[in-house]
Design a protein around this motif. Structure first.
Motif, short mmCIF file in Angstrom:
data_model
loop_
_atom_site.label_atom_id
_atom_site.label_comp_id
_atom_site.label_asym_id
_atom_site.label_seq_id
_atom_site.Cartn_x
_atom_site.Cartn_y
_atom_site.Cartn_z
N MET A 126 36.14 37.88 48.06
CA MET A 126 37.00 36.96 47.30
C MET A 126 36.17 35.92 46.55
SD MET A 126 39.99 36.02 46.40
CE MET A 126 40.29 34.59 45.36
N ILE A 127 34.98 35.62 47.04
CA ILE A 127 34.17 34.55 46.44
C ILE A 127 33.89 34.79 44.96
CG2 ILE A 127 31.88 33.47 46.49
CD1 ILE A 127 32.01 33.70 49.56
N PRO A 128 33.40 35.97 44.54
CA PRO A 128 33.15 36.16 43.10
C PRO A 128 34.42 36.24 42.26
CG PRO A 128 32.75 38.21 44.30
CD PRO A 128 32.95 37.14 45.33
N LEU A 129 35.59 36.39 42.90
CA LEU A 129 36.85 36.46 42.16
C LEU A 129 37.48 35.09 41.96
CD1 LEU A 129 38.48 39.53 43.98
CD2 LEU A 129 37.33 39.55 41.76
N ARG A 130 37.01 34.07 42.69
CA ARG A 130 37.69 32.78 42.69
C ARG A 130 37.80 32.16 41.31
NH1 ARG A 130 37.18 27.47 42.32
NH2 ARG A 130 35.03 27.74 41.66
N SER A 305 45.85 46.50 36.23
CA SER A 305 45.50 45.29 35.48
C SER A 305 44.53 44.42 36.25
CB SER A 305 46.78 44.50 35.16
OG SER A 305 46.47 43.27 34.57
N ALA A 306 44.75 44.29 37.56
CA ALA A 306 43.87 43.46 38.40
C ALA A 306 42.46 44.02 38.40
CB ALA A 306 44.43 43.39 39.82
N LEU A 307 42.35 45.34 38.57
CA LEU A 307 41.02 45.95 38.61
C LEU A 307 40.32 45.85 37.25
CD1 LEU A 307 41.72 49.13 40.75
CD2 LEU A 307 40.43 47.11 41.41
N THR A 308 41.06 46.15 36.18
CA THR A 308 40.47 46.10 34.85
C THR A 308 39.97 44.71 34.51
OG1 THR A 308 41.98 47.85 34.14
CG2 THR A 308 40.89 46.58 32.42
N SER A 309 40.84 43.72 34.76
CA SER A 309 40.47 42.34 34.47
C SER A 309 39.33 41.88 35.36
CB SER A 309 41.69 41.43 34.65
OG SER A 309 41.36 40.09 34.41
N GLY A 310 39.38 42.30 36.65
CA GLY A 310 38.34 41.87 37.59
C GLY A 310 36.97 42.38 37.20
N PHE A 311 36.87 43.66 36.87
CA PHE A 311 35.56 44.22 36.49
C PHE A 311 35.09 43.68 35.14
CE2 PHE A 311 36.78 47.78 39.44
CZ PHE A 311 35.75 47.55 40.34
N ALA A 312 36.04 43.40 34.24
CA ALA A 312 35.67 42.91 32.92
C ALA A 312 35.06 41.52 32.99
CB ALA A 312 36.89 42.90 32.01
N LYS A 313 35.56 40.71 33.95
CA LYS A 313 35.10 39.32 34.02
C LYS A 313 34.13 39.05 35.15
CE LYS A 313 39.33 37.50 31.91
NZ LYS A 313 40.44 36.52 32.02
N MET A 314 33.77 40.12 35.88
CA MET A 314 32.90 39.92 37.03
C MET A 314 31.55 39.36 36.64
SD MET A 314 32.96 40.12 40.26
CE MET A 314 34.27 41.28 40.60
N GLY A 315 31.10 39.71 35.45
CA GLY A 315 29.76 39.27 35.05
C GLY A 315 29.72 37.91 34.39
N LEU A 316 30.86 37.23 34.30
CA LEU A 316 30.87 35.93 33.63
C LEU A 316 29.94 34.92 34.28
CD1 LEU A 316 34.61 35.37 32.66
CD2 LEU A 316 32.69 35.96 31.17
N SER A 317 29.88 34.96 35.61
CA SER A 317 29.07 33.97 36.32
C SER A 317 27.59 34.14 36.01
CB SER A 317 29.30 34.07 37.83
OG SER A 317 28.96 35.36 38.28
N PRO A 333 26.70 30.95 47.12
CA PRO A 333 25.92 31.71 46.13
C PRO A 333 26.16 33.22 46.23
CG PRO A 333 24.56 30.06 47.20
CD PRO A 333 25.85 30.09 47.95
N MET A 334 26.04 33.89 45.08
CA MET A 334 26.22 35.34 45.05
C MET A 334 25.16 36.05 45.88
SD MET A 334 28.82 36.65 43.64
CE MET A 334 28.17 38.31 43.52
N SER A 335 23.97 35.46 45.98
CA SER A 335 22.93 36.09 46.80
C SER A 335 23.38 36.19 48.25
CB SER A 335 21.63 35.29 46.70
OG SER A 335 21.83 33.95 47.12
N VAL A 336 24.08 35.17 48.73
CA VAL A 336 24.59 35.19 50.09
C VAL A 336 25.70 36.23 50.22
CG1 VAL A 336 25.74 33.83 51.88
CG2 VAL A 336 23.99 32.77 50.45
N VAL A 337 26.54 36.35 49.20
CA VAL A 337 27.63 37.32 49.21
C VAL A 337 27.08 38.74 49.32
CG1 VAL A 337 29.54 38.30 47.87
CG2 VAL A 337 29.19 35.82 47.93
N ILE A 338 26.09 39.06 48.48
CA ILE A 338 25.51 40.40 48.47
C ILE A 338 24.79 40.69 49.78
CG2 ILE A 338 23.82 41.90 47.35
CD1 ILE A 338 24.48 40.42 44.73
#
Length: 754
Positions: A126-130, A305-317, A333-338
């Motif tokens: 959920m962290i990268p989606l917030r 729609s959720a998946l399409t939008s999620g993958f499209a904007k995942m790289g914004l950060s 941090p994303m490093s901790v998430v991964i």
């Protein structure tokens, strides 16, 4: 609604208030343990769960105020930590009871590990989606429960107090349950019952039907919160099963000399409860499965729609500025998430490899595949769940449908690979369980993060609080699940002992070794149509019995039995607490049905397909079938009591509408005087019900009997139960109409927002 770039939270990002304190984490952990246990208790019995964030917020404001002024951010940490218990418990009870229905034992260590892995995956994913869901789509996704909780916290910061109604519900509900619960004082019957059997000219009209109600405060409170329409649709399902289908089964089958599959005794000898467990539950499981899939298909556009939008904007950060983020934008941090996700994959694999379900050992390749499937389906449905709850709320999120889809896909993969042994059924529900827990926790976490966004919380501190809440609450969830399974179990004497050979067991029946307890109480099965109490027999040499487990057998109904080697006969059925009429666990039964149907293909398909056809008919009427299907599966004792709460809600809303004092917004209705009092009733019923379970466990462990009222006392009458429940319902009606002083503050909050 203003765009997020101009949105001003209640606490500005430049202001640093007390937030992630030790006392907030401790108090939140206590609430997580309590509400996690209550959710398990109520969910297994009613098949429904209710949000805990608002009552936790209300109690937190009152309790922390007693120890000195607490900031709104500190109270938010309390509700964030405590709400994790409810969300994890919801995912657990929807799936892991299926292990019992598949013939395996529940272990506290397994529940702890699977709940921990699934809960943490839900938070990490959920962290990268917030930022995308909570911030970027602030004007699109409303997150109703999160918005209502923010209103409560803001009202509390301005001096409002709602806790009196919650504590009043706790007190009166607890006192009522002390005398009502059959495991406590049992002053009057816990379930008033009427089995109609009119017999003009020997026709036996309505034989097999029953009208009963489990007159508990938690059902009354749940009914009030979900409202009249939903509770009425649930009761309609119960009426169909108990007053139409079961009498029809008796009418057409009472002349059969032998049992009709999957029954093991002739229909004419069955009580209403036996008719329900034998014939209605398979049909209800088919209905719930079909309606769950229909719900999933109906939400398919939203999922895509959720998946399409999620993958499209995942790289914004990744393209964000490298400057230090504002306090209100600072995530883990994303490093901790991964890194955390990789560690969880490894831990899941090691746990499955070295701590398999007893009797369900599989190879390392299957365990590795299971770990990877959890991550794939987990990320998929965390994304879906986090977005859907922003539109329809947590209560209406089709988590069970997502879990069914996971189980169907996993079971199909296993079937193609030839992995159809019972052990792979246990592995499939393990995968589905962790995915369900992750999706459930992600949905509630997104609501909490929405609350934090509105009031100006620090995201990483909330995310840490959820992880702490997950760790603490899983202890009580596993303990409660096992306590209910053992505390509500019963041993029933078979009307006709069945001769069987251990050397040549029927297909689907396995030998699980000698029974390990010396002392049990065996109950004679009630005679069909009788309303008197059943006789009891104490067995002090129960270790002589051999435990036989039947799954998918054509000759023996699913369940566990005690076999006497001296006589060569099965004499006693060991009815597990989970799956009994007192804790039906409809979602768990559904998951087991899906797995069994694909892997073993040993199901009473005629009954299952009757349930599917019923759902299609209900959908053609324009009614959402999932609620009806759950009502058709549950005992009418559950649905009738819940319906009473819905009627009280309708009466209150009608009275307030006439006076012009009714709720004007969805958030306001979530925090009304009636909903808070109902939350207190739910908590009281759950806590006192668990206390009754503990009493039964203590009696079984020590052979001591806690004093209670005898069933021969003059108040142990069904009409006394009805009057007492009506009095409790009137108290809900009375206090729901009395306004709170804090409601003026809520109006101030809403006017300021406008």
């Amino acid at each position: 609604m203003a765009e997020h770039t101009t949105f001003r939270p209640f606490v500005p990002a430049s202001e640093d208030r007390k937030e992630l304190s030790i006392r907030a984490l401790l108090l939140g952990s206590i609430f997580g343990v309590i509400f996690g246990a209550v959710t398990v208790y109520v969910g297994l019995r009613a098949g429904l769960t209710v949000a805990a964030s608002i009552p936790i917020s209300v109690l937190s404001i009152s309790i922390l105020r007693a120890f000195g002024r607490a900031s709104i951010l500190e109270n938010n940490i309390v509700q964030t930590t405590g709400n994790a218990g409810q969300s994890i418990a919801s995912g657990v009870i929807f799936t892991l009871p299926a292990l019992i229905f598949l013939g395996f034992d529940l272990e506290s260590s397994r529940i702890f590990a699977l709940a921990l892995f699934g809960g943490w995956l839900g938070v990490l994913f959920m962290i990268p989606l917030r930022r995308q869901l909570i911030v970027e789509e602030h004007g699109t996704l409303t997150y109703p429960e999160g918005t209502a909780c923010a209103d409560v916290l803001q009202a509390g910061e301005r001096g409002g107090s709602f806790a009196s109604r919650v504590f009043l519900g706790l007190g009166l509900g607890g006192l009522y349950t002390l005398f009502q619960n059959e495991n406590l004082l049992s002053l009057f019957p816990a379930t008033p019952n009427w089995s109609p059997n009119f017999d003009p000219n020997g026709q036996q009209i309505l034989k097999g039907a029953a009208i009963r109600a489990d007159v508990t405060p938690e059902y009354l409170g749940v009914g009030y919160i979900i409202g009249l329409r939903v509770s009425a649709i649930m009761l309609a399902g119960g009426v169909f099963s108990w007053l139409v289908l079961m009498p029809a089964i008796v009418f057409f089958g009472k002349h059969l000399a032998g049992p009709l599959y999957p029954g093991v005794v002739p229909i004419a000898q069955m009580s209403p409860s036996e008719l329900w467990s034998t014939y209605v539950r398979p049909m209800g499981a088919g209905a719930v499965a079909a309606s769950g899939l229909i719900t999933l298909l109906r939400t398919a556009p939203t999922i895509v729609s959720a998946l399409t939008s999620g993958f499209a904007k995942m790289g914004l950060s990744k393209g964000a500025a490298t400057d230090k983020p504002l306090r209100t934008e600072n995530d883990i941090p994303m490093s901790v998430v991964i890194a955390g996700s990789l560690v969880l994959i490894l831990l899941m694999f090691l746990f499955l490899q070295f701590k398999p379900v007893p009797g369900a050992q599989v190879g390392w390749l299957a365990n590795l595949a299971a770990s990877l499937l959890v991550v794939v389906f987990g990320f998929l449905f965390v994304t879906v769940s986090a977005r859907i709850v922003g539109i329809v709320g947590s209560s209406a999120s089709p988590v069970s449908g997502m879990t069914i889809a996971t189980l169907m896909a996993v079971s199909a993969i296993f079937l193609v690979k030839g992995w159809t042994a019972p052990a792979f059924g246990a592995l499939a529900i393990t995968i589905g369980g962790m995915v369900c827990i992750a999706a459930s926790n992600a949905g509630d976490t997104s609501q909490d993060l929405k609350t934090g966004f509105l009031i100006g919380a620090t995201p990483w501190k909330q995310q840490v609080a959820v992880m702490v809440g997950v760790i603490v609450s899983v202890f009580s969830i596993g303990a409660t699940l096992n306590a209910m399974n053992k505390g509500l179990e019963s041993f029933q004497q078979l009307p006709t002992p069945r001769a069987i050979s251990l050397a040549a067991l029927p297909d689907g029946v396995s030998n699980q070794g000698n029974f390990k307890r010396d002392h049990v109480t065996v109950t004679e099965r009630p005679v069909a149509g009788s309303s008197g109490s059943a006789a009891h027999e104490e067995l002090s040499d129960a270790t002589k019995y051999v435990v036989l487990n039947s799954i998918g057998s054509a000759t023996l109904q699913d369940g566990k039995y005690l076999y006497d080697p001296a006589t060569g006969r099965i004499e006693v059925q060991w009815v597990q607490g989970i799956g009994s009429e007192k804790a039906a666990a409809p979602q768990g039964r559904l998951m087991a049905t899906v797995i069994n149907g694909i892997l073993s293909r040993k199901l009473p398909w005629s009954l299952v397909l009757l349930g599917v056809a019923l759902v299609i008919g209900i959908e053609l009427l324009g009614v959402r079938s999932l609620t009806f299907a759950v009502g058709a599966y549950l005992s009418i004792g559950t649905t009738l009591a819940i319906f009473v709460g819905g009627v009280v809600r309708w009466m209150v809303d009608s009275a307030l509408a006439k006076s012009g004092d009714g709720p004007k917004t969805e958030a306001e209705s979530e925090i009304s005087s009636g909903s808070l009092y109902a939350s207190g009733l739910i908590a009281a019923g759950g806590i006192m019900g668990l206390l009754g379970v503990c009493v039964k466990l203590y009696e079984a462990a020590t052979d001591k009997v806690i004093p209670s009222f005898s069933s021969t006392n003059p108040l142990h009458k069904d009409w006394i139960s009805v009057i007492s429940f009506a009095a409790l319902a009137f108290s809900l009606y009375y206090f729901a109409r009395k306004p709170l002083d804090s409601e003026k503050i809520l109006e101030q909050v809403e006017s300021e927002e406008l």
